[in-house]
Design an enzyme around this catalytic site. Structure first.
Site, PDB file in Angstrom:
ATOM      1  N   VAL A 108       0.836  -1.209   0.000  1.00 27.50           N
ATOM      2  CA  VAL A 108       0.000   0.000   0.000  1.00 27.50           C
ATOM      3  C   VAL A 108       0.870   1.258   0.000  1.00 27.50           C
ATOM      4  CG1 VAL A 108      -1.940  -1.154   1.147  1.00 27.50           C
ATOM      5  CG2 VAL A 108      -0.203  -0.015   2.549  1.00 27.50           C
ATOM      6  N   ASP A 109       2.190   1.078  -0.247  1.00 24.75           N
ATOM      7  CA  ASP A 109       3.123   2.199  -0.106  1.00 24.75           C
ATOM      8  C   ASP A 109       3.223   3.095  -1.337  1.00 24.75           C
ATOM      9  OD1 ASP A 109       4.798   0.739  -1.902  1.00 24.75           O
ATOM     10  OD2 ASP A 109       5.704  -0.332  -0.226  1.00 24.75           O
ATOM     11  N   HIS A 124      -4.462  -4.363  -2.137  1.00 24.25           N
ATOM     12  CA  HIS A 124      -4.839  -4.027  -0.763  1.00 24.25           C
ATOM     13  C   HIS A 124      -5.072  -2.539  -0.576  1.00 24.25           C
ATOM     14  CE1 HIS A 124      -2.910  -8.043   0.737  1.00 24.25           C
ATOM     15  NE2 HIS A 124      -3.955  -8.210  -0.049  1.00 24.25           N
ATOM     16  N   CYS A 135     -20.302   9.337   3.626  1.00 21.49           N
ATOM     17  CA  CYS A 135     -20.735   9.992   2.376  1.00 21.49           C
ATOM     18  C   CYS A 135     -19.865   9.616   1.177  1.00 21.49           C
ATOM     19  CB  CYS A 135     -20.769  11.519   2.544  1.00 21.49           C
ATOM     20  SG  CYS A 135     -19.153  12.305   2.544  1.00 21.49           S
ATOM     21  N   CYS A 182     -14.616  13.412   8.532  1.00 26.91           N
ATOM     22  CA  CYS A 182     -14.941  13.938   7.204  1.00 26.91           C
ATOM     23  C   CYS A 182     -15.288  15.421   7.320  1.00 26.91           C
ATOM     24  CB  CYS A 182     -16.128  13.161   6.624  1.00 26.91           C
ATOM     25  SG  CYS A 182     -16.670  13.823   5.031  1.00 26.91           S
ATOM     26  N   SER A 224       5.728 -14.018   0.498  1.00 26.90           N
ATOM     27  CA  SER A 224       5.795 -15.411   0.960  1.00 26.90           C
ATOM     28  C   SER A 224       4.478 -16.119   0.663  1.00 26.90           C
ATOM     29  CB  SER A 224       6.131 -15.454   2.448  1.00 26.90           C
ATOM     30  OG  SER A 224       5.322 -14.541   3.144  1.00 26.90           O
ATOM     31  N   ARG A 249      13.465 -14.040  -0.661  1.00 29.58           N
ATOM     32  CA  ARG A 249      14.445 -14.504   0.313  1.00 29.58           C
ATOM     33  C   ARG A 249      13.710 -15.397   1.295  1.00 29.58           C
ATOM     34  NH1 ARG A 249      19.321 -11.684   0.363  1.00 29.58           N
ATOM     35  NH2 ARG A 249      18.656  -9.539   0.017  1.00 29.58           N
TER      36      ARG A 249
HETATM   37 ZN   LIG Z   1     -18.489  12.342   4.754  1.00 30.35          ZN
END
Ligand SMILES: [Zn+2]
Length: 281
Positions: A108-109, A124, A135, A182, A224, A249
């Site tokens: 996710v980077d 992911h 919303c 939000c 893995s 590895r």
């Molecule tokens: Zn919102």
């Protein structure tokens, strides 16, 4: 070309080049691809056992959300400070040369995007985006990070946040933390990442399947294969009798199902593959 890797790995690299030459390759990556960028692999060898927060905990508990956001903010800052490494760049080069169809990643980077990869399926999700669970408004993570630091100026001071040995934030250091909400409706925000115990969105997995379907080989790097989605993509490739190369590895859950397994660091090995694979006619 054997510098830096052992004899066995060098032989495996040659076998992989034979298996992959002339084919358009789908690439699947896991956390191991980002460790050379300084991002720890919590599933890798020797990593402490982690009990990640489940989505139920996040959605149902205010104190869990405080703890999550403190850890996530620190994690995001280290992601933002990290740079793509030779492995990310090798993958982008393979795509630019039309040897790779794209990359499916469990990370996710955002480092594949920053390395110049164009077709990236983030299975992911990504830390770059945050959305409102009420919303649906989408926010840029940088804006949320600014709000967090404005509301909680102490968080930017080193040593103010206590971490457990596994890298998790200790609850004592999150008292008083103001969780961002939000700005449109006041609803609960959630980073656009798949939590532990949450399913990968079906359309996201279909996108990954399409990428593998449009390819003639599969390279799995730095995973893995603990996560089932990786195994499912590997089985899709095997059913079509495509060559599958695993670069990692240490052992993976699917070593015996690979055409070639290369036991080595992904940065070095992917670079070797990118240099050695011939341009297709
Ligand atoms: Zn919102």
């Amino acid at each position: 070309m054997t510098t830096g890797i052992g004899q066995n790995a060098a032989e495996a690299v040659s076998a992989a080049i034979d298996a992959l030459a002339g084919r358009r390759i789908a690439i699947l990556t896991g956390a191991g691809v980002s460790t050379d960028s300084g991002i720890p692999d919590y599933r890798g060898n020797g990593a402490p056992v982690r009990t990640p927060m489940t989505v139920e905990q996040y959605l149902s508990s205010e104190s869990a959300r405080r703890r999550y956001w403190v850890g996530s903010h620190l994690g995001w800052k280290s992601f933002a400070a990290a740079s793509p490494n030779d492995g990310h760049r090798a993958i982008a080069r393979l795509e630019a040369r039309d040897l790779a169809t794209g990359v499916v990643t469990q990370n996710v980077d955002g480092l594949h995007v920053r390395a110049g990869s164009r077709r990236v399926v983030e299975l992911h999700g990504t830390m770059r985006r945050v959305f409102c669970t009420h919303c649906g408004q989408v926010f840029d993570r940088r804006d949320i990070a600014r709000r967090i630091e404005a509301d909680n100026p102490w968080i930017a001071i080193p040593d103010n946040v206590q971490l457990a040995p596994d890298g998790d934030v200790l609850p004592s250091s999150t008292d008083g933390f103001i969780v961002p909400e939000c700005s449109v409706c006041g609803g609960m925000l959630k980073p656009d990442v798949v939590f532990f115990g949450e399913f990968i969105p079906a359309e996201k997995f279909r996108e990954a399947e399409q990428l593998v379907k449009g390819s003639e080989a599969l390279v799995i790097a730095g995973s893995s294969l603990v996560v089932n989605s990786g195994i499912r993509l590997l089985e899709r490739a095997r059913r079509r009798r495509l060559p599958v190369v695993i670069v990692n590895r240490g052992a993976t859950r699917a070593d015996t199902r690979a055409t070639v397994k290369i036991d080595g660091g992904t940065s070095e090995v992917l670079q070797l593959l990118a240099e050695a694979l011939p341009t297709r006619d």
